[in-house]
Design a protein around this motif. Structure first.
Motif, PDB file in Angstrom:
ATOM      1  N   THR A 174     -12.875   0.317   0.460  1.00  0.00           N
ATOM      2  CA  THR A 174     -12.113  -0.909   0.196  1.00  0.00           C
ATOM      3  C   THR A 174     -11.357  -0.830  -1.128  1.00  0.00           C
ATOM      4  OG1 THR A 174     -14.035  -1.935  -0.879  1.00  0.00           O
ATOM      5  CG2 THR A 174     -13.738  -2.349   1.491  1.00  0.00           C
ATOM      6  N   ILE A 175     -11.454   0.293  -1.809  1.00  0.00           N
ATOM      7  CA  ILE A 175     -10.784   0.479  -3.106  1.00  0.00           C
ATOM      8  C   ILE A 175      -9.417   1.124  -2.879  1.00  0.00           C
ATOM      9  CG2 ILE A 175     -10.907   1.521  -5.402  1.00  0.00           C
ATOM     10  CD1 ILE A 175     -13.060  -0.586  -4.866  1.00  0.00           C
ATOM     11  N   LEU A 176      -8.356   0.434  -3.295  1.00  0.00           N
ATOM     12  CA  LEU A 176      -6.990   0.957  -3.179  1.00  0.00           C
ATOM     13  C   LEU A 176      -6.533   1.435  -4.562  1.00  0.00           C
ATOM     14  CD1 LEU A 176      -5.392  -1.835  -0.939  1.00  0.00           C
ATOM     15  CD2 LEU A 176      -6.488   0.281  -0.204  1.00  0.00           C
ATOM     16  N   PRO A 177      -6.388   2.739  -4.763  1.00  0.00           N
ATOM     17  CA  PRO A 177      -6.042   3.254  -6.094  1.00  0.00           C
ATOM     18  C   PRO A 177      -4.551   3.100  -6.404  1.00  0.00           C
ATOM     19  CG  PRO A 177      -6.264   5.062  -4.548  1.00  0.00           C
ATOM     20  CD  PRO A 177      -6.571   3.811  -3.785  1.00  0.00           C
ATOM     21  N   HIS A 178      -4.111   1.872  -6.489  1.00  0.00           N
ATOM     22  CA  HIS A 178      -2.699   1.584  -6.744  1.00  0.00           C
ATOM     23  C   HIS A 178      -2.589   0.185  -7.341  1.00  0.00           C
ATOM     24  CE1 HIS A 178       1.578   2.075  -6.414  1.00  0.00           C
ATOM     25  NE2 HIS A 178       1.471   3.160  -5.665  1.00  0.00           N
ATOM     26  N   SER A 179      -1.378  -0.184  -7.770  1.00  0.00           N
ATOM     27  CA  SER A 179      -1.157  -1.529  -8.305  1.00  0.00           C
ATOM     28  C   SER A 179      -0.539  -2.453  -7.271  1.00  0.00           C
ATOM     29  CB  SER A 179      -0.240  -1.462  -9.543  1.00  0.00           C
ATOM     30  OG  SER A 179       0.992  -0.863  -9.213  1.00  0.00           O
ATOM     31  N   ALA A 180      -0.204  -1.917  -6.092  1.00  0.00           N
ATOM     32  CA  ALA A 180       0.381  -2.720  -5.013  1.00  0.00           C
ATOM     33  C   ALA A 180       0.009  -2.111  -3.664  1.00  0.00           C
ATOM     34  CB  ALA A 180       1.901  -2.786  -5.161  1.00  0.00           C
ATOM     35  N   CYS A 181       0.088  -2.914  -2.614  1.00  0.00           N
ATOM     36  CA  CYS A 181      -0.232  -2.424  -1.275  1.00  0.00           C
ATOM     37  C   CYS A 181       0.956  -1.673  -0.692  1.00  0.00           C
ATOM     38  CB  CYS A 181      -0.600  -3.601  -0.367  1.00  0.00           C
ATOM     39  SG  CYS A 181      -2.149  -4.402  -0.828  1.00  0.00           S
ATOM     40  N   GLU A 182       0.645  -0.662   0.100  1.00  0.00           N
ATOM     41  CA  GLU A 182       1.676   0.190   0.699  1.00  0.00           C
ATOM     42  C   GLU A 182       1.202   0.591   2.092  1.00  0.00           C
ATOM     43  OE1 GLU A 182       2.818   4.102   1.895  1.00  0.00           O
ATOM     44  OE2 GLU A 182       1.109   3.969   0.524  1.00  0.00           O
ATOM     45  N   HIS A 183       2.132   0.771   3.030  1.00  0.00           N
ATOM     46  CA  HIS A 183       1.821   0.928   4.447  1.00  0.00           C
ATOM     47  C   HIS A 183       0.779   2.030   4.713  1.00  0.00           C
ATOM     48  CE1 HIS A 183       3.264   2.451   8.624  1.00  0.00           C
ATOM     49  NE2 HIS A 183       2.157   1.758   8.731  1.00  0.00           N
ATOM     50  N   ILE A 184       1.141   3.284   4.469  1.00  0.00           N
ATOM     51  CA  ILE A 184       0.230   4.393   4.776  1.00  0.00           C
ATOM     52  C   ILE A 184      -0.964   4.382   3.829  1.00  0.00           C
ATOM     53  CG2 ILE A 184      -0.005   6.897   4.970  1.00  0.00           C
ATOM     54  CD1 ILE A 184       1.663   5.570   7.197  1.00  0.00           C
ATOM     55  N   GLY A 185      -0.746   3.932   2.589  1.00  0.00           N
ATOM     56  CA  GLY A 185      -1.836   3.815   1.622  1.00  0.00           C
ATOM     57  C   GLY A 185      -2.943   2.898   2.099  1.00  0.00           C
ATOM     58  N   LEU A 186      -2.584   1.865   2.881  1.00  0.00           N
ATOM     59  CA  LEU A 186      -3.573   0.954   3.461  1.00  0.00           C
ATOM     60  C   LEU A 186      -4.099   1.500   4.792  1.00  0.00           C
ATOM     61  CD1 LEU A 186      -5.060  -1.816   3.481  1.00  0.00           C
ATOM     62  CD2 LEU A 186      -3.034  -2.771   4.591  1.00  0.00           C
ATOM     63  N   ASN A 192      -9.419   4.103  12.789  1.00  0.00           N
ATOM     64  CA  ASN A 192      -8.625   4.423  13.978  1.00  0.00           C
ATOM     65  C   ASN A 192      -7.697   5.603  13.690  1.00  0.00           C
ATOM     66  OD1 ASN A 192      -8.771   1.391  13.286  1.00  0.00           O
ATOM     67  ND2 ASN A 192      -8.832   1.375  15.519  1.00  0.00           N
ATOM     68  N   ASP A 193      -7.115   6.120  14.764  1.00  0.00           N
ATOM     69  CA  ASP A 193      -6.089   7.150  14.629  1.00  0.00           C
ATOM     70  C   ASP A 193      -4.801   6.472  14.136  1.00  0.00           C
ATOM     71  OD1 ASP A 193      -4.590   9.464  14.812  1.00  0.00           O
ATOM     72  OD2 ASP A 193      -4.155   9.185  16.948  1.00  0.00           O
ATOM     73  N   ILE A 194      -4.177   7.021  13.079  1.00  0.00           N
ATOM     74  CA  ILE A 194      -2.985   6.376  12.505  1.00  0.00           C
ATOM     75  C   ILE A 194      -1.722   7.221  12.700  1.00  0.00           C
ATOM     76  CG2 ILE A 194      -4.305   5.056  10.813  1.00  0.00           C
ATOM     77  CD1 ILE A 194      -3.302   7.122   8.685  1.00  0.00           C
ATOM     78  N   GLN A 195      -1.742   8.111  13.702  1.00  0.00           N
ATOM     79  CA  GLN A 195      -0.556   8.930  13.974  1.00  0.00           C
ATOM     80  C   GLN A 195       0.671   8.072  14.294  1.00  0.00           C
ATOM     81  OE1 GLN A 195       0.064  12.340  13.773  1.00  0.00           O
ATOM     82  NE2 GLN A 195      -1.879  12.279  12.664  1.00  0.00           N
ATOM     83  N   TYR A 200       5.939   6.279  13.039  1.00  0.00           N
ATOM     84  CA  TYR A 200       6.820   5.107  12.980  1.00  0.00           C
ATOM     85  C   TYR A 200       7.395   4.945  11.575  1.00  0.00           C
ATOM     86  CZ  TYR A 200       8.721   0.444  13.532  1.00  0.00           C
ATOM     87  OH  TYR A 200       9.576  -0.629  13.563  1.00  0.00           O
ATOM     88  N   GLY A 201       6.549   5.136  10.557  1.00  0.00           N
ATOM     89  CA  GLY A 201       7.028   5.069   9.170  1.00  0.00           C
ATOM     90  C   GLY A 201       8.106   6.104   8.894  1.00  0.00           C
ATOM     91  N   MET A 206      13.955   7.632   8.254  1.00  0.00           N
ATOM     92  CA  MET A 206      15.104   8.432   8.667  1.00  0.00           C
ATOM     93  C   MET A 206      16.241   7.567   9.195  1.00  0.00           C
ATOM     94  SD  MET A 206      14.264  11.467   7.872  1.00  0.00           S
ATOM     95  CE  MET A 206      15.598  12.359   8.638  1.00  0.00           C
ATOM     96  N   SER A 207      15.909   6.515   9.956  1.00  0.00           N
ATOM     97  CA  SER A 207      16.948   5.694  10.603  1.00  0.00           C
ATOM     98  C   SER A 207      17.531   4.622   9.688  1.00  0.00           C
ATOM     99  CB  SER A 207      16.379   5.037  11.870  1.00  0.00           C
ATOM    100  OG  SER A 207      15.304   4.172  11.538  1.00  0.00           O
ATOM    101  N   THR A 208      16.940   4.421   8.527  1.00  0.00           N
ATOM    102  CA  THR A 208      17.477   3.410   7.602  1.00  0.00           C
ATOM    103  C   THR A 208      17.920   4.067   6.293  1.00  0.00           C
ATOM    104  OG1 THR A 208      15.215   2.879   6.827  1.00  0.00           O
ATOM    105  CG2 THR A 208      16.143   1.502   8.579  1.00  0.00           C
ATOM    106  N   VAL A 209      16.989   4.401   5.428  1.00  0.00           N
ATOM    107  CA  VAL A 209      17.319   4.884   4.086  1.00  0.00           C
ATOM    108  C   VAL A 209      18.066   6.212   4.124  1.00  0.00           C
ATOM    109  CG1 VAL A 209      16.369   5.562   1.846  1.00  0.00           C
ATOM    110  CG2 VAL A 209      15.371   3.640   3.080  1.00  0.00           C
TER     111      VAL A 209
END
Length: 322
Positions: A174-186, A192-195, A200-201, A206-209
């Motif tokens: 439950t410890i997030l080693p960051h100062s903010a939440c982030e998609h893959i970081g969470l 579960n499998d997060i493939q 998707y990320g 690729m399709s936006t930035v």
């Protein structure tokens, strides 16, 4: 506990550590965070106020700049207050719902800013290549539709992430080693499998930035081609000068993001706290510096800022007389 983790128990509360390894320096680190946030809020708010109140700044370029300033306020407000709470009060506890909300605004606003920078490149292309048709092409109606499309794209691409995260069972740390939440970081703390999340990320990136960066590059190749075919040196210099502020912001926005990504991918020997500091700089620097860059390099904005402060000063002078 590991037995319980696989029976459906899911954590709903997490703890953000801020910058792990530098806890003793958190108070000192908070000073540049606080200053950058205040500068970003004041600078971008002043920019929005000036553009909306000065009729001479209701052109397409300034309206797009107004959108960028608004996105900068949202991006910095989504991250800095939470970081300051950790640094000052050790208030790193965050619910799953708040964590998902925070990462939604961080990621969607980042994509929005990328889209706005692309549209600003298109604006410079029209202004330089088709100057006589500039205002007839970029009407206020079209600008409104473009703005709506930018924000619909950013929110539409990130909303599925919210539903994907809500379906996960968070049974790991439950410890997030960051100062903010982030998609893959969470997501990596789920059992579960997060493939799906990873791919998707990647597809969103690729399709936006990445696509925006490529289109901006193409726009500026066309702009440079048009500039160097202008008959006089004065005309070329004037055309290049109108692009200066936008180019600086593009380099700042994408440059910091690319540098941070490269250090995360290849800087395996770099301490984790350096990665987190770089990620924070990537979010802090553009909102703070964008209004300063446009304020320094755009004469019309300089004149309006001076006018606002002189008007304010004269009103205060009248009040003291009476």
């Amino acid at each position: 506990m590991s037995g319980l983790n696989h029976t459906g128990v899911s954590h709903t509360v997490f703890r953000l550590l801020g910058i792990p390894g530098l806890e003793a320096q958190h108070v000192w680190i908070s000073i540049p965070f606080f200053i950058s946030y205040v500068v970003a809020l004041l600078g971008n708010s002043l920019l929005i106020f000036i553009i909306l109140t000065a009729r001479s700044l209701h052109g397409p370029m300034y309206l797009f700049l107004c959108m960028l300033a608004g996105a900068d306020i949202v991006l910095s407000t989504s991250t800095v207050p939470q970081a300051l709470a950790i640094f000052w009060f050790r208030a790193g506890t965050i619910s799953l719902g708040r964590c998902i909300t925070q990462l939604f605004f961080i990621h969607s606003t980042f994509i929005s800013e990328s889209g706005i920078l692309l549209v600003m490149a298109f604006d410079r292309y029209i202004a330089i290549c088709y100057p006589l048709r500039y205002t007839s092409i970029l009407t206020h109606s079209l600008i409104g539709k473009i703005g709506a499309a930018i924000f619909l794209r950013s929110y539409g691409t990130i909303v599925p992430i919210v539903f994907l995260l809500k379906r996960l069972t968070f049974c790991r740390n439950t410890i997030l080693p960051h100062s903010a939440c982030e998609h893959i970081g969470l997501a990596k703390y789920a059992c579960n499998d997060i493939q799906v999340h990873i791919w998707y990320g990647f597809s969103i990136l690729m399709s936006t930035v990445v696509l925006d960066m490529m289109l901006i590059f193409v726009s500026y190749m066309l702009i440079l081609h048009a500039i160097f075919h202008k008959p006089s040196q004065d005309a070329r210099h004037k055309a290049l000068n109108t692009c200066g502020s936008h180019v600086c912001i593009i380099i700042l926005f994408y440059g910091s993001g690319i540098f941070t990504t490269l250090t995360q991918q290849f800087g395996r020997h770099i301490p984790p706290h350096i990665h987190i500091l770089l990620a924070n700089i990537c979010i802090l620097a553009p909102p703070m510096l964008n209004p300063i860059i446009y304020g320094i390099k755009t004469k019309q904005i300089q004149e309006q800022v001076i006018h606002v402060f002189l008007q304010r000063r004269s009103k205060l002078g009248l009040k003291t007389k009476f």
